[in-house]
Design an enzyme around this catalytic site. Structure first.
Site, PDB file in Angstrom:
ATOM      1  N   TYR A  30      30.838   5.963 -24.108  1.00 42.45           N
ATOM      2  CA  TYR A  30      29.718   6.465 -24.911  1.00 42.45           C
ATOM      3  C   TYR A  30      28.526   6.793 -24.042  1.00 42.45           C
ATOM      4  O   TYR A  30      28.492   6.494 -22.855  1.00 42.45           O
ATOM      5  CB  TYR A  30      29.349   5.461 -26.004  1.00 42.45           C
ATOM      6  CG  TYR A  30      28.573   4.235 -25.533  1.00 42.45           C
ATOM      7  CD1 TYR A  30      29.180   3.235 -24.774  1.00 42.45           C
ATOM      8  CD2 TYR A  30      27.224   4.090 -25.847  1.00 42.45           C
ATOM      9  CE1 TYR A  30      28.456   2.122 -24.363  1.00 42.45           C
ATOM     10  CE2 TYR A  30      26.497   2.974 -25.430  1.00 42.45           C
ATOM     11  CZ  TYR A  30      27.126   2.001 -24.685  1.00 42.45           C
ATOM     12  OH  TYR A  30      26.413   0.906 -24.264  1.00 42.45           O
ATOM     13  N   LYS A 145      30.603   3.332 -18.831  1.00 45.32           N
ATOM     14  CA  LYS A 145      29.851   3.071 -20.074  1.00 45.32           C
ATOM     15  C   LYS A 145      30.856   2.996 -21.222  1.00 45.32           C
ATOM     16  O   LYS A 145      31.004   3.913 -22.037  1.00 45.32           O
ATOM     17  CB  LYS A 145      28.772   4.134 -20.299  1.00 45.32           C
ATOM     18  CG  LYS A 145      27.682   3.676 -21.260  1.00 45.32           C
ATOM     19  CD  LYS A 145      26.420   4.487 -21.103  1.00 45.32           C
ATOM     20  CE  LYS A 145      25.372   4.201 -22.170  1.00 45.32           C
ATOM     21  NZ  LYS A 145      24.869   2.839 -22.219  1.00 45.32           N
ATOM     22  N   GLU A 177      21.728  -7.225 -14.090  1.00 47.70           N
ATOM     23  CA  GLU A 177      21.082  -6.321 -15.048  1.00 47.70           C
ATOM     24  C   GLU A 177      20.962  -7.074 -16.366  1.00 47.70           C
ATOM     25  O   GLU A 177      21.334  -8.251 -16.456  1.00 47.70           O
ATOM     26  CB  GLU A 177      21.871  -5.011 -15.226  1.00 47.70           C
ATOM     27  CG  GLU A 177      23.261  -5.176 -15.808  1.00 47.70           C
ATOM     28  CD  GLU A 177      23.978  -3.847 -16.098  1.00 47.70           C
ATOM     29  OE1 GLU A 177      23.317  -2.807 -16.250  1.00 47.70           O
ATOM     30  OE2 GLU A 177      25.220  -3.874 -16.188  1.00 47.70           O
ATOM     31  N   LEU A 201      25.674  -0.896 -14.806  1.00 41.23           N
ATOM     32  CA  LEU A 201      25.666   0.475 -15.285  1.00 41.23           C
ATOM     33  C   LEU A 201      24.614   1.269 -14.493  1.00 41.23           C
ATOM     34  O   LEU A 201      23.475   0.816 -14.376  1.00 41.23           O
ATOM     35  CB  LEU A 201      25.316   0.512 -16.777  1.00 41.23           C
ATOM     36  CG  LEU A 201      25.482   1.912 -17.362  1.00 41.23           C
ATOM     37  CD1 LEU A 201      26.943   2.194 -17.659  1.00 41.23           C
ATOM     38  CD2 LEU A 201      24.636   2.108 -18.603  1.00 41.23           C
TER      39      LEU A 201
HETATM   40  N1  PDD Z   1      22.423   0.821 -22.969  1.00 43.58           N
HETATM   41  N2  PDD Z   1      22.855  -1.448 -18.443  1.00 43.58           N
HETATM   42  C1  PDD Z   1      23.553  -1.593 -19.583  1.00 43.58           C
HETATM   43  C2  PDD Z   1      24.614  -2.644 -19.641  1.00 43.58           C
HETATM   44  C3  PDD Z   1      23.282  -0.773 -20.696  1.00 43.58           C
HETATM   45  O1  PDD Z   1      23.996  -0.904 -21.826  1.00 43.58           O
HETATM   46  C4  PDD Z   1      22.234   0.196 -20.600  1.00 43.58           C
HETATM   47  C5  PDD Z   1      21.882   1.114 -21.731  1.00 43.58           C
HETATM   48  C6  PDD Z   1      21.529   0.308 -19.390  1.00 43.58           C
HETATM   49  C7  PDD Z   1      20.424   1.324 -19.194  1.00 43.58           C
HETATM   50  O2  PDD Z   1      20.940   2.623 -19.004  1.00 43.58           O
HETATM   51  P1  PDD Z   1      20.099   3.917 -19.424  1.00 43.58           P
HETATM   52  O3  PDD Z   1      18.787   3.823 -18.739  1.00 43.58           O
HETATM   53  O4  PDD Z   1      20.898   5.052 -18.913  1.00 43.58           O
HETATM   54  O5  PDD Z   1      19.943   3.887 -20.929  1.00 43.58           O
HETATM   55  C8  PDD Z   1      21.884  -0.525 -18.335  1.00 43.58           C
HETATM   56  C9  PDD Z   1      22.255   1.726 -24.086  1.00 43.58           C
HETATM   57  C10 PDD Z   1      20.856   2.158 -24.350  1.00 43.58           C
HETATM   58  C11 PDD Z   1      22.951   1.135 -25.300  1.00 43.58           C
HETATM   59  O6  PDD Z   1      23.992   0.540 -25.087  1.00 43.58           O
HETATM   60  O7  PDD Z   1      22.486   1.305 -26.426  1.00 43.58           O
END
Ligand code: PDD
Length: 284
Positions: A30, A145, A177, A201
């Site tokens: 996703y 992801k 993270e 991620l």
């Molecule tokens: N999640 N690390 C993890 C495990 C995440 O699920 C996310 C984002 C990030 C940040 O990535 P980005 O800056 O590209 O949004 C880091 C999304 C927002 C979610 O699962 O809803």
């Protein structure tokens, strides 16, 4: 209206088979992409990460980038200029029977929807959030992801149960993270975030924060963060597409720095907001 397999449908009419491998096995990937002022934020970077996730699990990308752009633009057009986030997911599709190995000749299931991003309140930004540290119980391919988010959901819930907004995950003595966010600390005036690896991620917001630091001459480094350094950091931030850059002011019930969002965070959130405003005004 939501997007499902080539059609725009009312949410209630969007249905998938119970044999979909996303439903049965969590076999899919996703993206979450913000849109400000009717413009998709860092779309190219999000579509590249989608491609990387699809490649990693051997699903052919069902659309070209132009097709994705058209689909996602149509979705956000419904919300006008409001801040929104697009959620999209691609699963391997519906196989004739449940079997762990990848089936041949299945067509991926593609779903996308757009939701308003609630504005971050001034109170939240002035006070910051609480976080706790937890053991990273996830798998070895956190760079994908994947929709398979049970560990992340359990970790986030445990944080909520303990009165915190996010869990910061610890692996082999290092802070990695958040359960759904990337981690930054400020230590001796330097902004530090762990380097990209299969343990985290590669966040699009993370990359932008590093770009802004470089452009504006702020000291930064990509290196491992020992757990002890996390607990002694003068600032801790968590970044994500929907939450931007959140200052953590309490870690494991202890104040971070002086217990208020720090000076470097204030500088970075200003730069980030300027960048967003330029996008709203039509810059690339
Ligand atoms: N999640 N690390 C993890 C495990 C995440 O699920 C996310 C984002 C990030 C940040 O990535 P980005 O800056 O590209 O949004 C880091 C999304 C927002 C979610 O699962 O809803």
């Amino acid at each position: 209206m939501v997007f499902l397999n080539g059609l725009m449908l009312p949410l209630e009419e969007a249905k998938i088979s119970v044999l979909d491998r996303g439903f049965l096995l969590g076999d899919g990937v996703y993206e979450v992409i913000p849109a400000y002022g009717g413009r998709l934020f860092r779309l190219e970077q999000h579509l590249q990460r989608l491609q990387n996730s699809l490649d990693a699990i051997r699903i052919d990308n069902p659309y070209t980038n132009d097709e994705w752009t058209r689909i996602l633009s149509e979705l956000i057009a419904q919300g006008g200029n409001a801040d929104q986030s697009v959620y999209l997911q691609v699963t391997r599709g519906v196989a004739a029977k449940r079997d762990h190995a990848f089936p041949h000749e299945v067509k991926p299931t593609v779903f996308a929807m757009s939701n308003p991003i609630p504005p971050l309140t001034d109170e939240l930004l002035l006070q910051g959030i609480a976080a706790i540290t937890l053991d990273d119980i996830r798998w070895q391919r956190c760079d994908i992801k994947a929709i398979t988010l049970l560990a992340n959901a359990m970790l986030r819930q445990q944080a909520h149960d303990e009165g915190a907004a996010e869990a910061i995950l610890i692996k082999d003595g290092h802070a990695i993270e958040g359960a759904a966010s990337n981690l930054f600390i400020v230590s001796n005036g330097t902004i530090i975030t762990p380097p990209k690896s299969s343990h985290l991620l590669p966040g699009v917001t993370r990359d932008l924060v590093l770009e802004l630091a470089a452009q504006h001459g702020l000291e930064y480094a990509e290196r491992a963060i020992p757990e002890q350094e996390l607990s002694q950091a003068s600032e801790i931030w968590l970044t994500s597409s929907t939450k931007e850059i959140l200052p953590v002011t309490t870690l494991n019930q202890q104040a971070v720095g002086d217990g208020k969002p720090g000076l470097v965070w204030h500088r970075m959130i200003d730069l980030y907001r300027q960048y967003k405003q330029q996008l709203r005004n039509g810059a690339e």
